[in-house]
Design a protein around this motif. Sequence first.
Motif, PDB file in Angstrom:
ATOM      1  N   LYS A  86      13.858   2.437  -6.800  1.00 36.15           N
ATOM      2  CA  LYS A  86      13.828   1.007  -7.109  1.00 36.15           C
ATOM      3  C   LYS A  86      14.252   0.180  -5.904  1.00 36.15           C
ATOM      4  O   LYS A  86      13.633  -0.838  -5.586  1.00 36.15           O
ATOM      5  CB  LYS A  86      14.712   0.696  -8.316  1.00 36.15           C
ATOM      6  CG  LYS A  86      14.115   1.113  -9.631  1.00 36.15           C
ATOM      7  CD  LYS A  86      15.005   0.725 -10.783  1.00 36.15           C
ATOM      8  CE  LYS A  86      14.393   1.148 -12.102  1.00 36.15           C
ATOM      9  NZ  LYS A  86      15.231   0.804 -13.244  1.00 36.15           N
ATOM     10  N   ARG A  87      15.320   0.608  -5.237  1.00 34.96           N
ATOM     11  CA  ARG A  87      15.786  -0.127  -4.060  1.00 34.96           C
ATOM     12  C   ARG A  87      14.777  -0.069  -2.925  1.00 34.96           C
ATOM     13  O   ARG A  87      14.530  -1.074  -2.258  1.00 34.96           O
ATOM     14  CB  ARG A  87      17.140   0.421  -3.600  1.00 34.96           C
ATOM     15  CG  ARG A  87      18.284   0.022  -4.497  1.00 34.96           C
ATOM     16  CD  ARG A  87      19.582   0.657  -4.103  1.00 34.96           C
ATOM     17  NE  ARG A  87      20.079   0.151  -2.836  1.00 34.96           N
ATOM     18  CZ  ARG A  87      21.133   0.660  -2.207  1.00 34.96           C
ATOM     19  NH1 ARG A  87      21.790   1.676  -2.738  1.00 34.96           N
ATOM     20  NH2 ARG A  87      21.525   0.161  -1.060  1.00 34.96           N
ATOM     21  N   MET A  88      14.171   1.103  -2.704  1.00 37.11           N
ATOM     22  CA  MET A  88      13.170   1.230  -1.641  1.00 37.11           C
ATOM     23  C   MET A  88      11.941   0.383  -1.956  1.00 37.11           C
ATOM     24  O   MET A  88      11.379  -0.254  -1.061  1.00 37.11           O
ATOM     25  CB  MET A  88      12.782   2.695  -1.428  1.00 37.11           C
ATOM     26  CG  MET A  88      13.878   3.519  -0.793  1.00 37.11           C
ATOM     27  SD  MET A  88      13.426   5.186  -0.262  1.00 37.11           S
ATOM     28  CE  MET A  88      12.548   5.849  -1.623  1.00 37.11           C
ATOM     29  N   GLU A  89      11.522   0.358  -3.201  1.00 34.12           N
ATOM     30  CA  GLU A  89      10.369  -0.452  -3.596  1.00 34.12           C
ATOM     31  C   GLU A  89      10.657  -1.939  -3.411  1.00 34.12           C
ATOM     32  O   GLU A  89       9.796  -2.701  -2.982  1.00 34.12           O
ATOM     33  CB  GLU A  89       9.987  -0.150  -5.048  1.00 34.12           C
ATOM     34  CG  GLU A  89       8.734  -0.835  -5.507  1.00 34.12           C
ATOM     35  CD  GLU A  89       7.490  -0.401  -4.745  1.00 34.12           C
ATOM     36  OE1 GLU A  89       6.585  -1.242  -4.610  1.00 34.12           O
ATOM     37  OE2 GLU A  89       7.414   0.747  -4.281  1.00 34.12           O
ATOM     38  N   LYS A  90      11.877  -2.348  -3.733  1.00 34.19           N
ATOM     39  CA  LYS A  90      12.270  -3.741  -3.550  1.00 34.19           C
ATOM     40  C   LYS A  90      12.177  -4.130  -2.072  1.00 34.19           C
ATOM     41  O   LYS A  90      11.630  -5.179  -1.734  1.00 34.19           O
ATOM     42  CB  LYS A  90      13.701  -3.939  -4.072  1.00 34.19           C
ATOM     43  CG  LYS A  90      14.271  -5.313  -3.843  1.00 34.19           C
ATOM     44  CD  LYS A  90      15.662  -5.454  -4.429  1.00 34.19           C
ATOM     45  CE  LYS A  90      16.616  -4.464  -3.829  1.00 34.19           C
ATOM     46  NZ  LYS A  90      18.005  -4.620  -4.268  1.00 34.19           N
ATOM     47  N   ILE A  91      12.648  -3.260  -1.191  1.00 38.49           N
ATOM     48  CA  ILE A  91      12.590  -3.543   0.244  1.00 38.49           C
ATOM     49  C   ILE A  91      11.148  -3.572   0.727  1.00 38.49           C
ATOM     50  O   ILE A  91      10.769  -4.430   1.531  1.00 38.49           O
ATOM     51  CB  ILE A  91      13.436  -2.512   1.026  1.00 38.49           C
ATOM     52  CG1 ILE A  91      14.914  -2.667   0.666  1.00 38.49           C
ATOM     53  CG2 ILE A  91      13.237  -2.689   2.531  1.00 38.49           C
ATOM     54  CD1 ILE A  91      15.797  -1.541   1.121  1.00 38.49           C
ATOM     55  N   ARG A  92      10.314  -2.669   0.228  1.00 34.75           N
ATOM     56  CA  ARG A  92       8.886  -2.686   0.600  1.00 34.75           C
ATOM     57  C   ARG A  92       8.227  -3.994   0.169  1.00 34.75           C
ATOM     58  O   ARG A  92       7.414  -4.557   0.902  1.00 34.75           O
ATOM     59  CB  ARG A  92       8.168  -1.495  -0.031  1.00 34.75           C
ATOM     60  CG  ARG A  92       8.441  -0.200   0.660  1.00 34.75           C
ATOM     61  CD  ARG A  92       7.529   0.910   0.123  1.00 34.75           C
ATOM     62  NE  ARG A  92       8.191   2.168   0.321  1.00 34.75           N
ATOM     63  CZ  ARG A  92       8.711   2.917  -0.648  1.00 34.75           C
ATOM     64  NH1 ARG A  92       8.612   2.543  -1.912  1.00 34.75           N
ATOM     65  NH2 ARG A  92       9.311   4.050  -0.370  1.00 34.75           N
ATOM     66  N   ASN A  93       8.564  -4.472  -1.002  1.00 32.87           N
ATOM     67  CA  ASN A  93       8.023  -5.750  -1.467  1.00 32.87           C
ATOM     68  C   ASN A  93       8.481  -6.899  -0.572  1.00 32.87           C
ATOM     69  O   ASN A  93       7.713  -7.824  -0.302  1.00 32.87           O
ATOM     70  CB  ASN A  93       8.419  -6.022  -2.918  1.00 32.87           C
ATOM     71  CG  ASN A  93       7.720  -5.104  -3.883  1.00 32.87           C
ATOM     72  OD1 ASN A  93       6.654  -4.555  -3.587  1.00 32.87           O
ATOM     73  ND2 ASN A  93       8.311  -4.906  -5.038  1.00 32.87           N
ATOM     74  N   TRP A  94       9.721  -6.855  -0.140  1.00 26.49           N
ATOM     75  CA  TRP A  94      10.215  -7.871   0.782  1.00 26.49           C
ATOM     76  C   TRP A  94       9.424  -7.839   2.092  1.00 26.49           C
ATOM     77  O   TRP A  94       9.052  -8.872   2.610  1.00 26.49           O
ATOM     78  CB  TRP A  94      11.682  -7.657   1.095  1.00 26.49           C
ATOM     79  CG  TRP A  94      12.632  -7.902  -0.027  1.00 26.49           C
ATOM     80  CD1 TRP A  94      12.366  -8.475  -1.244  1.00 26.49           C
ATOM     81  CD2 TRP A  94      14.011  -7.583  -0.043  1.00 26.49           C
ATOM     82  NE1 TRP A  94      13.501  -8.519  -2.009  1.00 26.49           N
ATOM     83  CE2 TRP A  94      14.525  -7.982  -1.295  1.00 26.49           C
ATOM     84  CE3 TRP A  94      14.876  -7.005   0.874  1.00 26.49           C
ATOM     85  CZ2 TRP A  94      15.864  -7.823  -1.634  1.00 26.49           C
ATOM     86  CZ3 TRP A  94      16.207  -6.837   0.535  1.00 26.49           C
ATOM     87  CH2 TRP A  94      16.690  -7.246  -0.719  1.00 26.49           C
ATOM     88  N   MET A  95       9.180  -6.642   2.593  1.00 25.62           N
ATOM     89  CA  MET A  95       8.469  -6.508   3.871  1.00 25.62           C
ATOM     90  C   MET A  95       7.023  -6.991   3.749  1.00 25.62           C
ATOM     91  O   MET A  95       6.442  -7.462   4.727  1.00 25.62           O
ATOM     92  CB  MET A  95       8.514  -5.059   4.358  1.00 25.62           C
ATOM     93  CG  MET A  95       9.908  -4.547   4.679  1.00 25.62           C
ATOM     94  SD  MET A  95      10.707  -5.379   6.037  1.00 25.62           S
ATOM     95  CE  MET A  95       9.876  -4.608   7.409  1.00 25.62           C
ATOM     96  N   ASP A  96       6.439  -6.887   2.572  1.00 27.28           N
ATOM     97  CA  ASP A  96       5.063  -7.325   2.361  1.00 27.28           C
ATOM     98  C   ASP A  96       4.886  -8.833   2.499  1.00 27.28           C
ATOM     99  O   ASP A  96       3.787  -9.304   2.760  1.00 27.28           O
ATOM    100  CB  ASP A  96       4.549  -6.872   0.990  1.00 27.28           C
ATOM    101  CG  ASP A  96       4.264  -5.383   0.939  1.00 27.28           C
ATOM    102  OD1 ASP A  96       4.141  -4.757   2.016  1.00 27.28           O
ATOM    103  OD2 ASP A  96       4.168  -4.839  -0.183  1.00 27.28           O
ATOM    104  N   CYS A  97       5.952  -9.592   2.310  1.00 26.74           N
ATOM    105  CA  CYS A  97       5.826 -11.051   2.399  1.00 26.74           C
ATOM    106  C   CYS A  97       6.003 -11.563   3.829  1.00 26.74           C
ATOM    107  O   CYS A  97       5.881 -12.754   4.073  1.00 26.74           O
ATOM    108  CB  CYS A  97       6.798 -11.743   1.440  1.00 26.74           C
ATOM    109  SG  CYS A  97       8.504 -11.771   1.966  1.00 26.74           S
ATOM    110  N   LEU A  98       6.263 -10.676   4.780  1.00 27.51           N
ATOM    111  CA  LEU A  98       6.485 -11.081   6.167  1.00 27.51           C
ATOM    112  C   LEU A  98       5.187 -11.078   6.963  1.00 27.51           C
ATOM    113  O   LEU A  98       4.228 -10.392   6.612  1.00 27.51           O
ATOM    114  CB  LEU A  98       7.486 -10.135   6.838  1.00 27.51           C
ATOM    115  CG  LEU A  98       8.863 -10.017   6.204  1.00 27.51           C
ATOM    116  CD1 LEU A  98       9.701  -9.006   6.957  1.00 27.51           C
ATOM    117  CD2 LEU A  98       9.552 -11.363   6.169  1.00 27.51           C
TER     118      LEU A  98
END
Length: 151
Positions: A86-98
């Motif tokens: 869950k934490r890794m997926e959250k970070i991946r989602n954050w990186m997708d908006c950059l």
Amino acid sequence: MNWEDDSFRPNKEKATKKYIKNEIMNYYLLKERWYELLDKGFYLYQKSPGGSLVKMPEGQCSKDGIQHKAVMNESEMNVMQEPLLKRMEKIRNWMDCLTKSQCKVISVYVMKYQCDNLHEAALETGFSEDTVNKYTKRAIDRIYSKNSNIL
């Protein structure tokens, strides 16, 4: 000053941005821990269950069997891996908006160098040190603004 003093109000935006930065810094640690658990789970399934032709004693409990232990170990692994995923997926989602440049700077300077070696990160990304700092700040600001439910 009492540590539980209600008059103290931290800056929520600043604290959230610091949380974002720390989570991004911990991404590779989370990933490493997830792989350790994955390897441990794989190892548990590679054990041979044996193959004795000797009849089990009458009082033997079925919970002592290797199949039961394997199922229990699998469920324990899933329970331990789920929060990491869950934490890794959250970070991946954050990186997708950059943007592409921000993503490059974040992955090198924040994730790889843990915000310590600005000069090396600048050389590796091809940006100036000032640009690396600005892109890092802008990326964290962008993640904060795009994700309303971070905490």
